[in-house]
Design an enzyme around this catalytic site. Structure first.
Site, mmCIF file in Angstrom:
data_model
loop_
_atom_site.group_PDB
_atom_site.id
_atom_site.type_symbol
_atom_site.label_atom_id
_atom_site.label_comp_id
_atom_site.label_asym_id
_atom_site.label_seq_id
_atom_site.Cartn_x
_atom_site.Cartn_y
_atom_site.Cartn_z
ATOM 1 N N ASP A 21 -14.457 100.510 -8.884
ATOM 2 C CA ASP A 21 -14.963 99.911 -7.656
ATOM 3 C C ASP A 21 -14.899 98.393 -7.758
ATOM 4 O O ASP A 21 -14.946 97.848 -8.863
ATOM 5 C CB ASP A 21 -16.399 100.360 -7.364
ATOM 6 N N ARG B 140 -7.994 104.566 -1.148
ATOM 7 C CA ARG B 140 -9.085 105.505 -1.384
ATOM 8 C C ARG B 140 -8.583 106.939 -1.518
ATOM 9 O O ARG B 140 -9.274 107.881 -1.127
ATOM 10 C CB ARG B 140 -10.126 105.434 -0.257
ATOM 11 N N TYR C 9 -21.124 90.911 -0.711
ATOM 12 C CA TYR C 9 -22.071 91.913 -1.244
ATOM 13 C C TYR C 9 -23.082 91.266 -2.176
ATOM 14 O O TYR C 9 -24.259 91.632 -2.196
ATOM 15 C CB TYR C 9 -21.329 93.008 -2.024
ATOM 16 N N ARG D 84 -13.870 111.441 -1.475
ATOM 17 C CA ARG D 84 -14.660 112.597 -1.029
ATOM 18 C C ARG D 84 -13.951 113.565 -0.098
ATOM 19 O O ARG D 84 -14.446 114.657 0.144
ATOM 20 C CB ARG D 84 -15.952 112.110 -0.373
ATOM 21 N N ARG E 208 -17.341 114.462 -9.200
ATOM 22 C CA ARG E 208 -18.381 113.479 -8.882
ATOM 23 C C ARG E 208 -19.774 114.060 -9.165
ATOM 24 O O ARG E 208 -20.626 113.378 -9.730
ATOM 25 C CB ARG E 208 -18.230 113.111 -7.409
HETATM 26 O O1 CP3 Z 1 -8.869 105.875 -4.641
HETATM 27 C C1 CP3 Z 1 -9.047 104.646 -4.640
HETATM 28 O O2 CP3 Z 1 -8.702 103.895 -3.704
HETATM 29 C C2 CP3 Z 1 -9.599 103.988 -5.894
HETATM 30 C C3 CP3 Z 1 -10.970 103.745 -5.957
HETATM 31 C C4 CP3 Z 1 -11.708 102.758 -5.051
HETATM 32 C C5 CP3 Z 1 -13.051 102.989 -4.684
HETATM 33 N N1 CP3 Z 1 -13.531 101.871 -4.068
HETATM 34 C C6 CP3 Z 1 -13.796 104.222 -4.970
HETATM 35 C C7 CP3 Z 1 -15.023 104.506 -4.212
HETATM 36 C C8 CP3 Z 1 -11.347 101.494 -4.573
HETATM 37 C C9 CP3 Z 1 -10.016 100.796 -4.616
HETATM 38 C C10 CP3 Z 1 -12.520 100.946 -3.951
HETATM 39 C C11 CP3 Z 1 -12.571 99.588 -3.382
HETATM 40 C C12 CP3 Z 1 -13.766 99.176 -2.632
HETATM 41 N N2 CP3 Z 1 -15.079 99.437 -2.905
HETATM 42 C C13 CP3 Z 1 -13.721 98.321 -1.500
HETATM 43 C C14 CP3 Z 1 -12.483 97.715 -0.935
HETATM 44 C C15 CP3 Z 1 -11.653 98.688 -0.187
HETATM 45 C C16 CP3 Z 1 -12.139 99.065 1.161
HETATM 46 O O3 CP3 Z 1 -12.304 100.277 1.387
HETATM 47 O O4 CP3 Z 1 -12.296 98.175 2.002
HETATM 48 C C17 CP3 Z 1 -15.041 98.129 -1.064
HETATM 49 C C18 CP3 Z 1 -15.472 97.315 0.117
HETATM 50 C C19 CP3 Z 1 -15.898 98.829 -1.978
HETATM 51 C C20 CP3 Z 1 -17.385 98.851 -1.966
HETATM 52 C C21 CP3 Z 1 -17.886 100.226 -1.800
HETATM 53 N N3 CP3 Z 1 -17.771 101.223 -2.738
HETATM 54 C C22 CP3 Z 1 -18.577 100.768 -0.692
HETATM 55 C C23 CP3 Z 1 -18.895 100.021 0.590
HETATM 56 C C24 CP3 Z 1 -18.859 102.096 -0.998
HETATM 57 C C25 CP3 Z 1 -19.689 103.065 -0.197
HETATM 58 C C26 CP3 Z 1 -18.988 103.457 1.042
HETATM 59 C C27 CP3 Z 1 -18.746 104.937 1.075
HETATM 60 O O5 CP3 Z 1 -17.643 105.305 1.472
HETATM 61 O O6 CP3 Z 1 -19.681 105.666 0.719
HETATM 62 C C28 CP3 Z 1 -18.325 102.376 -2.260
HETATM 63 C C29 CP3 Z 1 -18.374 103.669 -2.956
HETATM 64 C C30 CP3 Z 1 -17.063 104.290 -3.316
HETATM 65 N N4 CP3 Z 1 -16.048 103.630 -3.963
HETATM 66 C C31 CP3 Z 1 -16.685 105.649 -3.128
HETATM 67 C C32 CP3 Z 1 -15.412 105.794 -3.692
HETATM 68 C C33 CP3 Z 1 -14.595 107.052 -3.811
HETATM 69 C C34 CP3 Z 1 -17.542 106.741 -2.491
HETATM 70 C C35 CP3 Z 1 -18.780 106.952 -3.267
HETATM 71 C C36 CP3 Z 1 -19.062 108.363 -3.778
HETATM 72 O O7 CP3 Z 1 -18.166 109.099 -4.245
HETATM 73 O O8 CP3 Z 1 -20.235 108.706 -3.739
#
Ligand code: CP3
Length: 345
Positions: free
Chosen positions: A77, A27, A153, A31, A40
């Site tokens: 994602d 990640r 999910y 943010r 974003r």
């Molecule tokens: O920088 C990176 O790692 C690349 C991008 C990436 C994102 N999600 C961007 C993201 C990757 C590799 C993921 C994988 C992901 N997404 C996983 C597996 C990894 C882990 O952390 O366990 C999972 C379970 C998801 C599902 C997901 N996406 C959730 C539960 C959420 C919301 C949680 C939160 O932190 O708000 C997301 C949104 C998300 N994916 C964000 C980012 C940067 C934040 C959303 C935003 O910017 O508004």
């Protein structure tokens, strides 16, 4: 004969110990970075950002510009797969993902049998752009979610404690669960092959919810589906490297290694590399595993956490990373300190 790679992460994924350790963090585009929050805001919704190649390229590059990580991970994602299969997916501010749940074979029939890869063309375009815009020494990583994590999910329609809805479904309706996992194995394999063709040099498979699975379900829902994806990917693209991250999968790691699943196994932050590494073959690379909260805390918690890992993995093929994703409240100067300490070792 294939040439020996020169990028540090690819050398480690080939089983070569590299020192100082190469580093990237899960990640890393997110943010905690003010420049991410700005892009974003410009993009509109989170999914709009994932499907906008110019902006997705930009946020992928942000942590590379700021910190010079050894790998860039595609900005996207894990839930773009259910989205491409035809399930409704949205990201609600401060709540996370929301999907229209699918809970039966009849629901599954409403989704596409085969993933329409053209739905994901913007993702492949992002990779294509990155393969020319990244510094020469930076490895480009693609990724997908593991079938069980994505299925949890799809079934619950949101994140759930211990993935109870999906687990209950696995017991009550094993035929539906098997069909859903099978659909995801095929979709994910095709997706990762296209990511490699678009410029990814290695991929990471995220099994974020491995901890929820009891031993009776683990192999059918996690180990076997991940094994099928990795072997399908490698059969089609032998040069592709795979990193497997099973959060909560510590007790199964040696079996992943024995089954040859993954060029690297990523450790979550609960594992002690000093204990785990001696149980794994020396040829299997590892990745991890600093506690993301030690990175928020900084100070001695951070330096001690880093040093413990460094001393345990010295001489082994290891990629420094966190034990799970970086959290939004992480101070950016702590990230800079982390990199300086790993590179100065
Ligand atoms: O920088 C990176 O790692 C690349 C991008 C990436 C994102 N999600 C961007 C993201 C990757 C590799 C993921 C994988 C992901 N997404 C996983 C597996 C990894 C882990 O952390 O366990 C999972 C379970 C998801 C599902 C997901 N996406 C959730 C539960 C959420 C919301 C949680 C939160 O932190 O708000 C997301 C949104 C998300 N994916 C964000 C980012 C940067 C934040 C959303 C935003 O910017 O508004």
């Amino acid at each position: 004969m294939s040439e020996r790679p020169t990028k540090a992460i690819l050398r480690v994924l080939n089983g070569e110990p590299v020192w100082p350790l190469p580093i990237w963090i899960m990640r890393q585009a997110g943010r905690y970075l003010p420049e991410y929050r700005a892009t974003r805001a410009q993009a509109g919704s989170f999914l709009d950002l994932c499907y906008n190649p110019r902006l997705a390229e930009e946020v992928t590059l942000q942590p590379i510009r700021r910190f010079g990580f050894d790998a860039a991970i595609l900005f996207s994602d894990i839930l773009v797969i259910p989205h491409a299969l035809g399930q409704e997916v949205r990201f609600v501010e401060n709540e996370g993902p929301k999907l229209d749940p699918i809970t039966s074979l009849a629901d599954l029939k409403q989704l596409k049998d085969e993933i329409p890869l053209e739905h994901l063309d913007p993702v492949f375009e992002t990779l294509d752009r990155l393969s020319t815009s990244l510094p020469r020494e930076t490895t480009l990583l693609g990724f997908c979610g593991a079938p069980w994590t994505v299925a949890s999910y799809m079934i619950a329609g949101k994140g759930t404690p211990d993935q109870a809805p999906a687990r209950l479904t696995a017991y009550r309706d094993p035929a539906f669960m098997a069909a859903l996992i099978d659909r995801l194995v095929k979709a994910s394999t095709a997706y990762l092959i296209r990511q490699i063709d678009a410029g990814a040099e290695a991929v990471q498979i995220f099994e974020s919810f491995g901890a929820a699975l009891p031993p009776a379900l683990f192999d059918t829902l996690s180990l076997d589906p991940i094994r099928r994806i990795v072997s399908g990917l490698k059969a089609a693209r032998p040069q592709a490297k795979a990193i497997v991250f099973v959060r909560g999968g510590g007790s199964h790691l040696a079996r992943f290694a024995a089954a040859g699943v993954g060029d690297a196994l990523a450790l979550d932050w609960t594992l002690d590399p000093a204990q785990v590494l001696p149980t794994l073959p020396k040829t299997v690379a590892t990745q991890g595993n600093l506690d993301p909260l030690a990175l928020i805390a900084g100070g001695e918690a951070l330096t001690n956490g880093i040093d413990r890992i460094l001393s345990a993995v010295r001489g082994r093929p290891h990629i420094f990373n966190l034990g799970h994703g970086i959290l939004p409240e992480t101070p950016t100067d702590h990230v800079a300190q982390l990199i300086a300490r790993v590179r100065g070792a």
